[in-house]
Motif scaffolding. Structure first.
Motif, PDB file in Angstrom:
ATOM      1  N   VAL A  59       1.879 -11.884   5.544  1.00 27.02           N
ATOM      2  CA  VAL A  59       2.538 -12.174   4.270  1.00 27.02           C
ATOM      3  C   VAL A  59       1.462 -12.476   3.231  1.00 27.02           C
ATOM      4  N   TYR A  60       1.565 -11.801   2.075  1.00 26.61           N
ATOM      5  CA  TYR A  60       0.566 -11.964   1.021  1.00 26.61           C
ATOM      6  C   TYR A  60       1.222 -12.443  -0.271  1.00 26.61           C
ATOM      7  N   ARG A  61       0.482 -13.308  -0.975  1.00 27.50           N
ATOM      8  CA  ARG A  61       0.869 -13.696  -2.327  1.00 27.50           C
ATOM      9  C   ARG A  61      -0.055 -12.964  -3.302  1.00 27.50           C
ATOM     10  N   LYS A  66      -5.472 -10.100  -7.218  1.00 29.13           N
ATOM     11  CA  LYS A  66      -5.922 -10.372  -5.862  1.00 29.13           C
ATOM     12  C   LYS A  66      -4.745 -10.597  -4.918  1.00 29.13           C
ATOM     13  N   LEU A  67      -4.970 -10.293  -3.645  1.00 28.22           N
ATOM     14  CA  LEU A  67      -4.006 -10.586  -2.593  1.00 28.22           C
ATOM     15  C   LEU A  67      -4.520 -11.743  -1.760  1.00 28.22           C
ATOM     16  N   PHE A  91       5.217 -11.700  -4.004  1.00 25.52           N
ATOM     17  CA  PHE A  91       4.839 -11.590  -2.602  1.00 25.52           C
ATOM     18  C   PHE A  91       5.016 -10.143  -2.126  1.00 25.52           C
ATOM     19  N   LYS A  92       4.265  -9.789  -1.074  1.00 28.66           N
ATOM     20  CA  LYS A  92       4.488  -8.528  -0.363  1.00 28.66           C
ATOM     21  C   LYS A  92       4.122  -8.755   1.092  1.00 28.66           C
ATOM     22  N   PRO A 111       7.737  -3.331  -0.639  1.00 28.04           N
ATOM     23  CA  PRO A 111       7.892  -3.495  -2.086  1.00 28.04           C
ATOM     24  C   PRO A 111       7.535  -4.933  -2.470  1.00 28.04           C
ATOM     25  N   THR A 112       7.051  -5.125  -3.681  1.00 22.07           N
ATOM     26  CA  THR A 112       6.720  -6.466  -4.182  1.00 22.07           C
ATOM     27  C   THR A 112       8.006  -7.181  -4.618  1.00 22.07           C
ATOM     28  N   VAL A 113       8.118  -8.452  -4.267  1.00 19.35           N
ATOM     29  CA  VAL A 113       9.258  -9.258  -4.714  1.00 19.35           C
ATOM     30  C   VAL A 113       8.748 -10.373  -5.617  1.00 19.35           C
TER      31      VAL A 113
END
Length: 452
Positions: A59-61, A66-67, A91-92, A111-113
Motif C-alpha cells: 500500500v502506497y501513499r 513521490k510514493l 493512495f494506490k 487506480p489512485t483513490v
C-alpha cells in the motif's frame, strides 16, 4: 562455419532471454482493478479487489510526486492510521507474489483513490423525553448517542429556534419557566475533534407545560452546611429583592461548599446569594472505633450541616413535591429520604399518583447522606448492623449505604436509636426496628430511593 556458429549463438541468447521474460511474466500476480477508501477522523480504511496469484499487497501513499510505502498486508484491506484531521490523501495499491526467494509485482498499480479525513457524524439522540421537575421547571432527557461528545438542546417557539444549552450529559433541567406556557424542545448530538464539529440530525420535537408548586411544596429543600461570614460582605437578599450587608461571623446555612454564587439562608429564613469564598465552613469532631474489636479510637473532623427535624411538611406538600419530580419505580413503592427533616417517607402508587403511606424520623449522615436517585440494591435479614438492613447505594453487598438500626452504642452520646432526627451516622440511614421490619417485608429489591 564461423558465421553459422555465431548466428546460432545469437539465436540461443535471444531464446534464453525470451524464456526469462516469459517466466517472469508467468510469475507476476494480476493487477488490482478497484480501490475504495472510507475516511475516519485520523485514519482511512482501504479495500480493493483481489489480484490473481497474489501473495499479498503493498500500500502506497502519494506525497506529491513521490510514493511512500505505508503498509504491507496479505488481506484485501487495511487501515492507515495517524493521519491529520480534515486533510486530503491519495493512495494506490500493487499486488506482489513470492516465488522461491524472488518477489514479483503486478504489471501496474491499482487506480489512485483520493479521500479526505473528517469528523465522524454522531448518531441522533434517542428516547428523548420531557417531564415536569419541580416548580416551574421541565427536565429534558435522552439516551446516549453513539460517537457523540456532547449535545445541544433547542427550544422551538413557532418559526423561531434558539439553543438553550450545550452539555456533555444526557439530561437538562430548564428552570424559571411560566406555568401558563407550553414549551417545545428538540435535541441533537455533536462530535468535536480538534476545532471541527459534526452534528447529527435533530430529534423529534417534544412539548410539555410546567406547573407551579404551592409555597410549601416549593420550599422543600435538603440539608445545608453550617457557615459564618469571614468578613463584612454585601449580598443579594432573594427574599426581599434588595442588597444587604452581613457583618463578620454572621451565621448562614449554605447549600453548597463551593461556588461563586451559592444559595444560603439566614437565621430569619431569608434566602441570599453569596460566594463560598466569603464563608468559613464549620467543622465538628467525631470519635469512632478504628477496628471491629473496639480497642482503638480515632478522632475525625467533618463538615457540620444544618437540618430542621423539629417540624415536618404536610402530607399534601410531600405528595405535590414528589409527583412534580416525575419519579418512577419498578415496584409499587417509592422511598424519599428528606434529609432536611431527617425523615423517611414512603409512597405507594395509586391511580397514577404517589400517595404517602408511611413517614418516620431517622438519623442521616453527620455531613449529610448521599443525594440522588438510587434503589434498594440488597436486603439482609441479619448482619453486623443487626437485624434487617436494606442497602440503597453501592454495587456490591455490604459496600454501600444502608437503612439499618443503631447496632451498638458509640462514643458520641448516641446509645440507641431513640436519637432520631439528627445528623450523626457515617452516611447510612438509621431507623427503628419496627420501621425496618416493615421495610424489609414490603420493599422489594429495585424500589426507587430518592435522597434529597
Amino acid at each position: 562455419m564461423k558465421r553459422i556458429a555465431g548466428s546460432l549463438s545469437l539465436l540461443l541468447l535471444i531464446f534464453l532471454l525470451s524464456g526469462v521474460s516469459v517466466f517472469a511474466a508467468n510469475n507476476r500476480p494480476g493487477n488490482v482493478k478497484t480501490l475504495k477508501a472510507t475516511a475516519g477522523e485520523k485514519e482511512v480504511k482501504l479495500s480493493w479487489s483481489g489480484a490473481s496469484k497474489a501473495t499479498g499487497y503493498y500500500v502506497y501513499r502519494i506525497d506529491g510526486s513521490k510514493l511512500k510505502k505505508v503498509g504491507t498486508t496479505k488481506k484485501k484491506q487495511c487501515v492507515i492510521k495517524k493521519l491529520a484531521l480534515n486533510k486530503t490523501y491519495k493512495f494506490k495499491v500493487i499486488a506482489y507474489r513470492k516465488v522461491g526467494k524472488k518477489t514479483y509485482t503486478s504489471a501496474a498499480y491499482s487506480p489512485t483513490v483520493q479521500v479526505k479525513t473528517k469528523v465522524t457524524t454522531p448518531a441522533k439522540p434517542g428516547n428523548v423525553k420531557v417531564v415536569t421537575y419541580g416548580s416551574n421547571a421541565l427536565k429534558i432527557s435522552w439516551s446516549k448517542a453513539k460517537n457523540a461528545t456532547g449535545y445541544e438542546v433547542y427550544r422551538v417557539n413557532g418559526n423561531t429556534e434558539k439553543r438553550v444549552v450545550a452539555l456533555t450529559g444526557t439530561s437538562y433541567t430548564h428552570k424559571k419557566l411560566s406555568a401558563s406556557t407550553t414549551y417545545t424542545y428538540k435535541v441533537r448530538s455533536y462530535r468535536k475533534a480538534g476545532s471541527v464539529k459534526a452534528y447529527s440530525a435533530f430529534s423529534a420535537k417534544i412539548s410539555k407545560k410546567p406547573f407551579e408548586l404551592s409555597a410549601e411544596a416549593a420550599s422543600i429543600r435538603t440539608f445545608a452546611y453550617d457557615a459564618v461570614t469571614k468578613n463584612r460582605v454585601v449580598v443579594q437578599n432573594l427574599t426581599t429583592g434588595k442588597s444587604q450587608i452581613l457583618e463578620k461571623n454572621t451565621q448562614v446555612a449554605a447549600a453548597a461548599k463551593s461556588g461563586s454564587s451559592i444559595t444560603a439562608w439566614l437565621n430569619n429564613g431569608d434566602k441570599i446569594r453569596i460566594s463560598s469564598a466569603n464563608l468559613k465552613y464549620q467543622k465538628g469532631t467525631y470519635r469512632r472505633y478504628a477496628d471491629e474489636q473496639a480497642t482503638r479510637v480515632l478522632k475525625e473532623t467533618y463538615n457540620k450541616i444544618y437540618i430542621d427535624s423539629k417540624s415536618d411538611y404536610t402530607t399534601a406538600a410531600k405528595e405535590e413535591y414528589i409527583n412534580s419530580l416525575s419519579l418512577s419505580s419498578p415496584t409499587k413503592y417509592l422511598v424519599w429520604i428528606s434529609q432536611y427533616r431527617a425523615r423517611v417517607n414512603i409512597f405507594e402508587k395509586k391511580s397514577g399518583k404517589w400517595k404517602l403511606i408511611r413517614s418516620f424520623p431517622c438519623m442521616i449522615g453527620r455531613s449529610g447522606s448521599q443525594k440522588g436517585i438510587y434503589s434498594i440494591r440488597y436486603k439482609f435479614s441479619t448482619g453486623d448492623h443487626g437485624g434487617p438492613s436494606l442497602q440503597w447505594t453501592g454495587s456490591k453487598p455490604w459496600e454501600g449505604n444502608m437503612f439499618h438500626p443503631n447496632f451498638r452504642g458509640d462514643l458520641n452520646g448516641y446509645k440507641d436509636i431513640s436519637k432520631n432526627g439528627v445528623a450523626h451516622s457515617g452516611g447510612c440511614i438509621r431507623c427503628t426496628q419496627t420501621q425496618l421490619n416493615w421495610m424489609y417485608k414490603n420493599l422489594k429489591v429495585g424500589t426507587t430511593v430518592y435522597s434529597y
